[in-house]
Design an enzyme around this catalytic site. Structure first.
Site, PDB file in Angstrom:
ATOM      1  CG  LEU A  36      -1.881  -1.152   1.333  1.00 36.14           C
ATOM      2  CD1 LEU A  36      -2.506  -0.839   2.743  1.00 36.14           C
ATOM      3  CD2 LEU A  36      -2.926  -1.207   0.144  1.00 36.14           C
ATOM      4  N   GLY A  37       2.114   1.164   0.487  1.00 35.22           N
ATOM      5  CA  GLY A  37       2.897   2.396   0.593  1.00 35.22           C
ATOM      6  C   GLY A  37       4.173   1.834   1.204  1.00 35.22           C
ATOM      7  N   GLY A  66       7.537   3.581   3.438  1.00 33.79           N
ATOM      8  CA  GLY A  66       7.845   4.527   4.369  1.00 33.79           C
ATOM      9  C   GLY A  66       9.183   4.045   4.705  1.00 33.79           C
ATOM     10  N   GLY A 114      10.097   0.743   6.153  1.00 37.90           N
ATOM     11  CA  GLY A 114       9.432  -0.337   5.672  1.00 37.90           C
ATOM     12  C   GLY A 114       8.246  -0.344   4.872  1.00 37.90           C
ATOM     13  CE  LYS A 117       5.004   2.598  10.163  1.00 36.86           C
ATOM     14  NZ  LYS A 117       4.758   3.932  10.309  1.00 36.86           N
ATOM     15  CG  ASP A 120       6.809  13.407  10.267  1.00 33.45           C
ATOM     16  OD1 ASP A 120       7.467  14.258   9.583  1.00 33.45           O
ATOM     17  OD2 ASP A 120       6.860  12.145  10.083  1.00 33.45           O
ATOM     18  CE  LYS A 134       6.480  13.380   6.348  1.00 39.86           C
ATOM     19  NZ  LYS A 134       7.896  13.068   6.569  1.00 39.86           N
ATOM     20  CG  ASN A 159       2.812  11.327   7.747  1.00 40.78           C
ATOM     21  OD1 ASN A 159       3.080  10.428   7.128  1.00 40.78           O
ATOM     22  ND2 ASN A 159       3.816  11.886   8.519  1.00 40.78           N
ATOM     23  CG  ASP A 214       4.793   8.099   9.796  1.00 37.63           C
ATOM     24  OD1 ASP A 214       5.159   7.387  10.875  1.00 37.63           O
ATOM     25  OD2 ASP A 214       5.461   8.514   8.986  1.00 37.63           O
ATOM     26  CB  THR A 244      20.524  29.379  20.724  1.00 38.40           C
ATOM     27  OG1 THR A 244      21.637  28.425  21.266  1.00 38.40           O
ATOM     28  CG2 THR A 244      21.241  30.546  20.052  1.00 38.40           C
TER      29      THR A 244
HETATM   30  P1  ADP Z   1       7.012   5.158   7.900  1.00 40.93           P
HETATM   31  O1  ADP Z   1       6.777   5.550   9.126  1.00 40.93           O
HETATM   32  O2  ADP Z   1       7.851   4.204   7.576  1.00 40.93           O
HETATM   33  O3  ADP Z   1       7.426   6.476   6.968  1.00 40.93           O
HETATM   34  P2  ADP Z   1       4.013   5.392   7.132  1.00 40.93           P
HETATM   35  O4  ADP Z   1       3.331   5.138   8.319  1.00 40.93           O
HETATM   36  O5  ADP Z   1       4.284   6.913   6.805  1.00 40.93           O
HETATM   37  O6  ADP Z   1       5.412   4.474   7.105  1.00 40.93           O
HETATM   38  O7  ADP Z   1       3.834   4.555   5.928  1.00 40.93           O
HETATM   39  C1  ADP Z   1       4.297   4.743   4.798  1.00 40.93           C
HETATM   40  C2  ADP Z   1       3.182   4.627   3.576  1.00 40.93           C
HETATM   41  O8  ADP Z   1       2.391   3.611   3.674  1.00 40.93           O
HETATM   42  C3  ADP Z   1       2.600   5.989   3.347  1.00 40.93           C
HETATM   43  O9  ADP Z   1       3.129   7.134   2.971  1.00 40.93           O
HETATM   44  C4  ADP Z   1       1.282   5.295   2.723  1.00 40.93           C
HETATM   45  O10 ADP Z   1       1.375   5.515   1.244  1.00 40.93           O
HETATM   46  C5  ADP Z   1       1.167   3.890   3.117  1.00 40.93           C
HETATM   47  N1  ADP Z   1       0.144   3.850   4.450  1.00 40.93           N
HETATM   48  C6  ADP Z   1       0.689   3.725   5.559  1.00 40.93           C
HETATM   49  N2  ADP Z   1      -0.574   3.585   6.395  1.00 40.93           N
HETATM   50  C7  ADP Z   1      -1.681   3.225   5.530  1.00 40.93           C
HETATM   51  C8  ADP Z   1      -2.815   3.032   5.965  1.00 40.93           C
HETATM   52  N3  ADP Z   1      -3.462   2.856   7.063  1.00 40.93           N
HETATM   53  N4  ADP Z   1      -3.375   2.475   4.731  1.00 40.93           N
HETATM   54  C9  ADP Z   1      -3.176   2.662   3.343  1.00 40.93           C
HETATM   55  N5  ADP Z   1      -1.728   2.882   3.164  1.00 40.93           N
HETATM   56  C10 ADP Z   1      -1.013   3.457   4.149  1.00 40.93           C
END
Ligand code: ADP
Length: 402
Positions: free
Chosen positions: A70-71, A73, A76, A93, A186, A188, A191, A207, A228
């Protein structure tokens, strides 16, 4: 809402399982514990709060893991999985079981009861090839990222009222976190994900890899932050407020991009200003260029100014933001069509650089706080603190005062 419907189905199944008394389902659904203790392994993340409920048996007992990614990061892949009994699809995840990952999972689980935070459904601690892992099952966000969706709108213009509604959702999620003394740190565009592709899909924050509990007692005891003035006036702000203020800066940046299609601290759209960018942020040099900002309401610009204050002690808190009229009356914000979709499309090839820039700024804000020099209150010559000492306030009051 589709996602909620699915959640309910799974919840129903879990309740049925629980009633069968198979003892296996000490499930943690929607951020609420169903039964059992929050820690089953005796390991504490030292959070002084409810952590996630870690199942020790294999994730594959409950879920079928798919190959669909799905994605990806920094930590992983996130893959799709299917609940064996209900057939519902979720996102999985996988993290190495280190204290930082436990912090992420605990804080995400604690925050996950809000309608604009991605739900953590189950957590497992399993070992693969002698590597201890945490497996986090979350609701699957099938609608993609916030700005991708706005970019793909086609002819239908994105309006300021829609922007206000999105900001209301994001702010309510952050308010939920900050009330629990969790700073996300974080926030952005990547997320902020949509549940699905329907028009009425929900936007949710995810995230928690950099999230931090802001009310943990200071290991050095009676201390205050003195550093500072890079982003922050020294001593005015305790570390806990500083962490939260990062999130408000992010909210300001996301709101700015929503209303025009490019980030602040950027030259007239087109040229990212890498060398001077840091100085620009430090000195708060951003403008509301014509023509894209001409039609944007004064109330919106006013809120952005209050969120993008370089000095965090001057920056709005989440409570003040929620009380600002552009947010409170988000349904009454003018329905003016904006330039956002067009500019996001023009700027497609710069989007990576913009993301990197935001990432760097968030990272440096986190570093400022981590490198904060801790000075004993006794040594501090700060007038405000002296006054508090004279009033014989307890140390905790000085550190945790909201
Ligand atoms: P990391 O902490 O490793 O950066 P993320 O939690 O940001 O990982 O997840 C990485 C990618 O996975 C995200 O950018 C998104 O595309 C996908 N993703 C994360 N969570 C979900 C979710 N609940 N459903 C679908 N895709 C997800």
């Amino acid at each position: 809402n589709q996602a909620n419907g699915k959640q309910t189905t799974h919840q129903g199944q879990l309740d049925k399982d629980k009633n069968k008394g198979n003892g296996k389902n000490r499930f943690f659904v929607g951020g609420r514990k169903k039964e059992g203790k929050s820690k089953t392994n005796g390991q504490s993340s030292g959070l002084g709060m409810e952590g996630a409920n870690y199942h020790k048996y294999p994730v594959t007992n409950d879920y079928r893991i798919s190959r669909k990614v799905l994605g990806v990061g920094i930590n992983g892949k996130v893959v799709e999985c299917e609940h064996r009994r209900s057939g519902e699809k979720y996102a999985l995840k996988v993290l190495r079981d280190v204290p930082k990952a436990r912090r992420e999972v605990d804080l995400h689980s604690a925050a996950s009861g809000h309608s604009h935070v991605v739900k953590v459904v189950d957590v497992y601690e399993n070992t693969y090839n002698d590597v201890q892992c945490l497996l986090v099952v979350m609701e699957s966000m099938k609608g993609g990222e916030l700005f991708t969706r706005i970019q793909q709108r086609g002819q239908q213009a994105f309006t300021e009222r829609e922007g206000a509604s999105i900001m209301y959702d994001i702010c309510s999620a952050v308010q939920h976190l900050h009330r629990q003394n969790i700073a996300h740190r974080d926030i952005k565009p990547e997320n902020l994900l949509y549940t699905d592709e329907n028009e009425n899909a929900s936007l949710k924050l995810t995230d928690f890899g950099f999230a931090k509990k802001t009310d943990e007692s200071d290991p050095n005891g009676l201390a205050t932050a003195c550093f500072t003035p890079y982003y922050c006036a020294p001593e005015v702000l305790g570390a806990e407020k500083y962490d939260k203020s990062c999130d408000l800066w992010s909210i300001g940046v996301v709101m700015y991009i929503l209303l025009c299609g490019y980030p602040p601290f950027y030259s007239a759209h087109g040229q990212p200003m890498s060398p001077g960018m840091k100085a620009k942020i430090r000195t708060g040099q951003y403008t509301f260029p014509s023509p894209e900002w001409d039609c944007v309401s004064e109330a919106a610009k006013d809120l952005i100014r209050k969120l993008l204050k370089t000095d965090p002690s001057q920056r709005y808190t989440i409570q003040q933001t929620m009380e600002h009229k552009w947010i409170t009356h988000y349904k009454k914000v003018p329905d003016t069509p904006l330039f956002t979709t067009g500019i996001l499309n023009e700027q497609k090839e710069h989007w990576g650089e913009m993301q990197e820039e935001m990432e760097k700024n968030l990272a440096s804000m986190r570093v400022v706080n981590e490198n904060v020099q801790i000075k004993n209150l006794a040594e501090s010559n700060n007038r405000l603190l002296q006054k508090r000492k004279q009033q014989q306030l307890k140390p905790a009051d000085v550190i945790t005062e909201a």
